[in-house]
Design a protein around this motif. Structure first.
Motif, PDB file in Angstrom:
ATOM      1  N   LYS A 157      35.750  47.503  37.149  1.00 53.96           N
ATOM      2  CA  LYS A 157      34.615  48.059  36.395  1.00 53.96           C
ATOM      3  C   LYS A 157      35.018  48.377  34.948  1.00 53.96           C
ATOM      4  N   ILE A 158      35.570  47.375  34.293  1.00 45.23           N
ATOM      5  CA  ILE A 158      35.997  47.530  32.903  1.00 45.23           C
ATOM      6  C   ILE A 158      34.771  47.746  32.026  1.00 45.23           C
ATOM      7  N   PRO A 159      34.728  48.814  31.262  1.00 43.97           N
ATOM      8  CA  PRO A 159      33.572  49.031  30.380  1.00 43.97           C
ATOM      9  C   PRO A 159      33.553  47.994  29.266  1.00 43.97           C
ATOM     10  N   THR A 160      32.356  47.674  28.790  1.00 46.96           N
ATOM     11  CA  THR A 160      32.230  46.698  27.708  1.00 46.96           C
ATOM     12  C   THR A 160      31.876  47.359  26.382  1.00 46.96           C
ATOM     13  N   THR A 161      32.005  48.659  26.323  1.00 46.40           N
ATOM     14  CA  THR A 161      31.722  49.387  25.088  1.00 46.40           C
ATOM     15  C   THR A 161      32.818  49.123  24.055  1.00 46.40           C
ATOM     16  N   ALA A 162      32.549  49.486  22.809  1.00 48.56           N
ATOM     17  CA  ALA A 162      33.471  49.204  21.707  1.00 48.56           C
ATOM     18  C   ALA A 162      34.835  49.855  21.913  1.00 48.56           C
ATOM     19  N   ASP A 163      34.876  51.000  22.596  1.00 42.80           N
ATOM     20  CA  ASP A 163      36.140  51.723  22.772  1.00 42.80           C
ATOM     21  C   ASP A 163      36.908  51.295  24.024  1.00 42.80           C
ATOM     22  N   SER A 164      36.503  50.184  24.648  1.00 46.09           N
ATOM     23  CA  SER A 164      37.176  49.701  25.855  1.00 46.09           C
ATOM     24  C   SER A 164      38.515  49.064  25.486  1.00 46.09           C
ATOM     25  N   ASP A 165      39.602  49.671  25.961  1.00 52.16           N
ATOM     26  CA  ASP A 165      40.953  49.205  25.632  1.00 52.16           C
ATOM     27  C   ASP A 165      41.449  48.235  26.707  1.00 52.16           C
ATOM     28  N   ARG A 166      42.617  47.686  26.471  1.00 49.86           N
ATOM     29  CA  ARG A 166      43.217  46.770  27.437  1.00 49.86           C
ATOM     30  C   ARG A 166      43.533  47.491  28.746  1.00 49.86           C
ATOM     31  N   VAL A 167      43.318  46.781  29.859  1.00 50.63           N
ATOM     32  CA  VAL A 167      43.737  47.290  31.159  1.00 50.63           C
ATOM     33  C   VAL A 167      45.108  46.682  31.465  1.00 50.63           C
ATOM     34  N   THR A 168      45.749  47.174  32.503  1.00 52.28           N
ATOM     35  CA  THR A 168      47.111  46.739  32.835  1.00 52.28           C
ATOM     36  C   THR A 168      47.230  45.227  32.963  1.00 52.28           C
ATOM     37  N   GLN A 169      46.244  44.592  33.594  1.00 48.71           N
ATOM     38  CA  GLN A 169      46.302  43.140  33.819  1.00 48.71           C
ATOM     39  C   GLN A 169      46.232  42.356  32.506  1.00 48.71           C
ATOM     40  N   GLU A 170      45.769  42.991  31.449  1.00 48.77           N
ATOM     41  CA  GLU A 170      45.649  42.313  30.152  1.00 48.77           C
ATOM     42  C   GLU A 170      46.858  42.558  29.249  1.00 48.77           C
ATOM     43  N   GLU A 171      47.812  43.303  29.743  1.00 52.42           N
ATOM     44  CA  GLU A 171      49.011  43.567  28.943  1.00 52.42           C
ATOM     45  C   GLU A 171      50.015  42.423  29.119  1.00 52.42           C
ATOM     46  N   ARG A 172      49.571  41.232  28.771  1.00 50.46           N
ATOM     47  CA  ARG A 172      50.406  40.034  28.852  1.00 50.46           C
ATOM     48  C   ARG A 172      50.256  39.212  27.573  1.00 50.46           C
ATOM     49  N   ASN A 173      51.365  38.738  27.050  1.00 48.17           N
ATOM     50  CA  ASN A 173      51.362  37.803  25.928  1.00 48.17           C
ATOM     51  C   ASN A 173      51.809  36.442  26.423  1.00 48.17           C
ATOM     52  N   VAL A 174      51.226  35.398  25.845  1.00 50.15           N
ATOM     53  CA  VAL A 174      51.566  34.038  26.277  1.00 50.15           C
ATOM     54  C   VAL A 174      51.844  33.154  25.068  1.00 50.15           C
ATOM     55  N   HIS A 175      52.659  32.139  25.296  1.00 51.01           N
ATOM     56  CA  HIS A 175      52.973  31.099  24.314  1.00 51.01           C
ATOM     57  C   HIS A 175      52.572  29.792  24.976  1.00 51.01           C
ATOM     58  N   VAL A 176      51.529  29.131  24.473  1.00 52.09           N
ATOM     59  CA  VAL A 176      50.920  27.998  25.159  1.00 52.09           C
ATOM     60  C   VAL A 176      50.988  26.736  24.300  1.00 52.09           C
ATOM     61  N   THR A 177      51.507  25.671  24.889  1.00 51.45           N
ATOM     62  CA  THR A 177      51.506  24.355  24.246  1.00 51.45           C
ATOM     63  C   THR A 177      50.427  23.524  24.923  1.00 51.45           C
ATOM     64  N   ALA A 178      49.426  23.088  24.145  1.00 49.84           N
ATOM     65  CA  ALA A 178      48.271  22.438  24.768  1.00 49.84           C
ATOM     66  C   ALA A 178      47.546  21.577  23.730  1.00 49.84           C
ATOM     67  N   PHE A 179      46.222  21.411  23.941  1.00 53.09           N
ATOM     68  CA  PHE A 179      45.421  20.569  23.055  1.00 53.09           C
ATOM     69  C   PHE A 179      44.078  21.246  22.764  1.00 53.09           C
ATOM     70  N   LEU A 180      43.633  21.114  21.519  1.00 54.93           N
ATOM     71  CA  LEU A 180      42.338  21.643  21.097  1.00 54.93           C
ATOM     72  C   LEU A 180      41.291  20.544  21.262  1.00 54.93           C
ATOM     73  N   TYR A 181      40.307  20.816  22.124  1.00 51.43           N
ATOM     74  CA  TYR A 181      39.257  19.835  22.404  1.00 51.43           C
ATOM     75  C   TYR A 181      37.956  20.109  21.657  1.00 51.43           C
ATOM     76  N   ALA A 182      37.643  21.381  21.434  1.00 49.88           N
ATOM     77  CA  ALA A 182      36.369  21.715  20.793  1.00 49.88           C
ATOM     78  C   ALA A 182      36.467  23.116  20.206  1.00 49.88           C
ATOM     79  N   ALA A 183      35.557  23.430  19.286  1.00 49.22           N
ATOM     80  CA  ALA A 183      35.554  24.758  18.669  1.00 49.22           C
ATOM     81  C   ALA A 183      34.175  25.064  18.116  1.00 49.22           C
TER      82      ALA A 183
END
Length: 297
Positions: A157-183
């Protein structure tokens, strides 16, 4: 292979035949124009400009694009072009003040600039960078396989208000090698990048990664987010940046991205983000948001 020589939407002749069997192609009847792009670092790409927008987007440009093509056998290119020139941001009508201005009343906050974050949903989380050690991924599918399910995240039940901070599951950084298909660019000034697997990998799989609109200059994340956004804009140049309608790239552009994982709780029900022609191969509403570093080409 299925190739076409004219754009079905407009009847305009393509600069060279379009192979609709290529990985990551948009719906052929959404392509309104195309251009060749040769970045300074090398390579040649076709930018396929489309009328595809995120289904939940409600802004002047996105709405005008829908109106230009909905129920129309041969859309007017003038209407499509006019839609692409419209602002992405809703502007409230100006109201004349009634009576005398009350002393000590604060003036309204200034409008966001073209690179400033203009949204509110989970603003704190979107404009922050996790502190974890980056995890390395060379295949988007491998990254997606590590993500908690939508059902698991909805239970938080993560709030979507402006003051909603990261939850534990979002405390991850990634380095991704991939391809840009659209933007595309959305009303909050985020650039939505649709990142996928190597086109030769077999089964297609994509996810959203976002170059966020910028936080205030005093924010700890400001330097990294500004550098990443500037690198993206420099690579394409002002004339080749996307607007409300998704731009697709053929061949897809190699990209290396660093950023923090983010669960898009706002879209955990209803329509998920992504261009309609690729959404069936976008199995998650997890994102990399914000992107803190990007290398293209």
């Amino acid at each position: 292979m299925m190739k076409i020589e004219r754009l079905p939407l407009t009847g305009k002749k393509a600069s060279k035949p379009l192979d609709l069997a290529l990985t990551g192609m948009p719906a052929p009847d959404s392509i309104h124009s195309e251009t060749t792009f040769k970045p300074k670092g090398g390579g040649t790409y076709r930018i396929l400009k489309t009328t595809e927008v995120d289904t939940y987007e409600d802004n002047p440009a996105a709405n005008a694009l829908r109106d230009a093509v909905h129920g129309v056998k041969t859309p007017s290119m003038a209407a499509v072009t006019a839609a692409m020139k419209l602002t992405l941001t809703k502007r409230a009508a100006k109201k004349k003040p009634k009576g005398k201005k009350k002393p000590g009343k604060k003036p309204p906050a200034p409008a966001a600039g073209p690179d400033d974050f203009a949204g509110t949903a989970r603003k704190i989380a979107k404009l922050s960078i996790a502190t974890a050690t980056p995890e390395n991924f060379t295949d988007v599918a491998d990254l997606i396989a590590t993500l908690p399910s939508v059902a698991t995240m909805v239970k938080l039940k993560i709030p979507t208000t402006a003051d909603s901070d990261r939850v534990t599951q979002e405390e991850r950084n990634v380095h991704v090698t991939a391809f840009l298909y659209a933007a595309s660019r959305e009303a909050d000034n985020d650039f939505h990048l649709i990142i996928g697997r190597d086109p030769g990998a077999g089964q297609e799989m994509y996810m959203t990664m976002e170059l966020s609109g910028l936080p205030p200059s005093g924010s700890p994340a400001f330097p990294a987010l500004k550098t990443a956004r500037s690198a993206y804009k420099k690579f394409f140049g002002a004339a080749k940046l996307p607007g409300a309608g998704y731009n697709f790239y053929q061949p897809p552009i190699p990209v290396v991205i660093d950023g923090s994982l983010f669960f898009d709780a706002t879209h955990s029900t209803g329509q998920a983000p992504g261009p309609p022609s690729l959404k069936s191969r976008m199995p998650t509403i997890w994102e990399v948001h914000p992107i803190s570093n990007i290398e293209l080409g």
